[in-house]
Design an enzyme around this catalytic site. Sequence first.
Site, PDB file in Angstrom:
ATOM      1  CG  ASN A   9      -1.665   1.262   1.423  1.00  0.00           C
ATOM      2  OD1 ASN A   9      -1.800   2.045   0.485  1.00  0.00           O
ATOM      3  ND2 ASN A   9      -2.188   1.479   2.613  1.00  0.00           N
ATOM      4  CD1 TRP A  10       4.008   1.226  -2.352  1.00  0.00           C
ATOM      5  CD2 TRP A  10       3.809   1.849  -4.497  1.00  0.00           C
ATOM      6  NE1 TRP A  10       4.837   0.437  -3.114  1.00  0.00           N
ATOM      7  CE2 TRP A  10       4.736   0.794  -4.421  1.00  0.00           C
ATOM      8  CE3 TRP A  10       3.511   2.410  -5.740  1.00  0.00           C
ATOM      9  CZ2 TRP A  10       5.375   0.281  -5.555  1.00  0.00           C
ATOM     10  CZ3 TRP A  10       4.135   1.905  -6.869  1.00  0.00           C
ATOM     11  CH2 TRP A  10       5.063   0.851  -6.768  1.00  0.00           C
ATOM     12  CE  LYS A  11       0.170   3.547   4.656  1.00  0.00           C
ATOM     13  NZ  LYS A  11       0.226   3.754   6.082  1.00  0.00           N
ATOM     14  CG  HIS A  95      -5.577   1.967   5.193  1.00  0.00           C
ATOM     15  ND1 HIS A  95      -5.143   2.949   6.046  1.00  0.00           N
ATOM     16  CD2 HIS A  95      -4.557   1.082   5.076  1.00  0.00           C
ATOM     17  CE1 HIS A  95      -3.895   2.682   6.415  1.00  0.00           C
ATOM     18  NE2 HIS A  95      -3.515   1.555   5.836  1.00  0.00           N
ATOM     19  CD  GLU A  97      -2.755   5.723   6.616  1.00  0.00           C
ATOM     20  OE1 GLU A  97      -2.736   5.783   5.375  1.00  0.00           O
ATOM     21  OE2 GLU A  97      -1.818   5.242   7.284  1.00  0.00           O
ATOM     22  CD  GLU A 164      -3.174  -2.412   7.497  1.00  0.00           C
ATOM     23  OE1 GLU A 164      -2.071  -2.642   7.003  1.00  0.00           O
ATOM     24  OE2 GLU A 164      -3.824  -1.392   7.262  1.00  0.00           O
ATOM     25  N   GLY A 170       2.925   2.403  10.727  1.00  0.00           N
ATOM     26  CA  GLY A 170       3.872   3.493  10.525  1.00  0.00           C
ATOM     27  C   GLY A 170       4.585   3.929  11.796  1.00  0.00           C
ATOM     28  CB  SER A 208       5.789  -1.565  11.883  1.00  0.00           C
ATOM     29  OG  SER A 208       5.350  -0.244  12.147  1.00  0.00           O
ATOM     30  N   GLY A 229       3.100  -0.971   4.247  1.00  0.00           N
ATOM     31  CA  GLY A 229       3.173   0.438   3.865  1.00  0.00           C
ATOM     32  C   GLY A 229       4.611   0.847   3.617  1.00  0.00           C
ATOM     33  N   GLY A 230       5.227   1.473   4.610  1.00  0.00           N
ATOM     34  CA  GLY A 230       6.561   2.077   4.462  1.00  0.00           C
ATOM     35  C   GLY A 230       7.609   1.173   3.825  1.00  0.00           C
TER      36      GLY A 230
HETATM   37  C1  PEP Z   1      -0.536   0.311   6.223  1.00  0.00           C
HETATM   38  O1  PEP Z   1      -0.800   1.479   6.340  1.00  0.00           O
HETATM   39  O2  PEP Z   1      -1.310  -0.442   5.603  1.00  0.00           O
HETATM   40  C2  PEP Z   1       0.687  -0.166   6.856  1.00  0.00           C
HETATM   41  C3  PEP Z   1       0.679  -1.396   7.273  1.00  0.00           C
HETATM   42  O3  PEP Z   1       1.731   0.727   6.999  1.00  0.00           O
HETATM   43  P1  PEP Z   1       3.193   0.424   7.620  1.00  0.00           P
HETATM   44  O4  PEP Z   1       3.662  -0.879   7.014  1.00  0.00           O
HETATM   45  O5  PEP Z   1       4.030   1.586   7.190  1.00  0.00           O
HETATM   46  O6  PEP Z   1       3.020   0.313   9.094  1.00  0.00           O
END
Ligand code: PEP
Length: 248
Positions: A9-11, A95, A97, A164, A170, A208, A229-230
């Site tokens: 998920n590149w957001k 999600h 967010e 999640e 994050g 994470s 994500g990151g």
């Molecule tokens: C996400 O937002 O779906 C996520 C899991 O982010 P991160 O891996 O950066 O915690």
Amino acid sequence: MRKPFIAANWKMNKTSQETEEFIRSFVPLVKDITDVDILLAPSFISIESASRLLTSSDVLLGAQNVYHEESGAFTGEIAPDMLLAAGCSHVIIGHSERREYFSETDDVVNKKIKLARSKGLDIILCIGESLEQRESNRTFDVLNGQLSGSLADLSLDGITIAYEPIWAIGTGKTATDEQANETHAFIREWLGKNKKNADSVRIQYGGSVKPENIEGLMSQSEIDGALVGGASLKPDSFAKIVTGASGK
Ligand code: PEP
């Protein structure tokens, strides 16, 4: 037997050009991995260029959101048919967010899933509790509410669940392997009690995830993959995560 499923998920990151650069580096790194489903979810504006580059690859393409109406006067929104025409097979819905910054309720999530499924898109449905909810022992109540609301009147066909915990997104804090597995087991039990074919549904962990922790997470019986994500923004890091999930 559930095939591992690792999704990026590149957001709100990467221009179309940066997306293309990523794909050119990433695809060769994972070309021999056939026992993991891999998905990239770039921003809407990069989907078409990603799709062109992925035509001869098994890497799947998804969007990060979709609207719950087919077409019309909904300025700024994107419909399921548009995603399909652009080359998406999947869409991430609900999600945290989206829930937090764009006021998405379980009812809206449910409407989005219904329309997207009716058009043939597969879904990654995100659920998860906040730190305050976990610390006050309300995790299972929260997940119960999210699952019942988001999946009301829906079968599990074409659905992947991403668990999640919001406190792990994050932040660099990951749920321990056991904590994640325990919550996944609760989700699987919920699905088994309320829907058909619960055993075939893949449940991803998100929060994470990185190359260093993917193997421990994947060693757990109820963890079928990850939503990342990151650590999915760099080709070598995301390729290492995919490699770490291979062989389960
Ligand atoms: C996400 O937002 O779906 C996520 C899991 O982010 P991160 O891996 O950066 O915690």
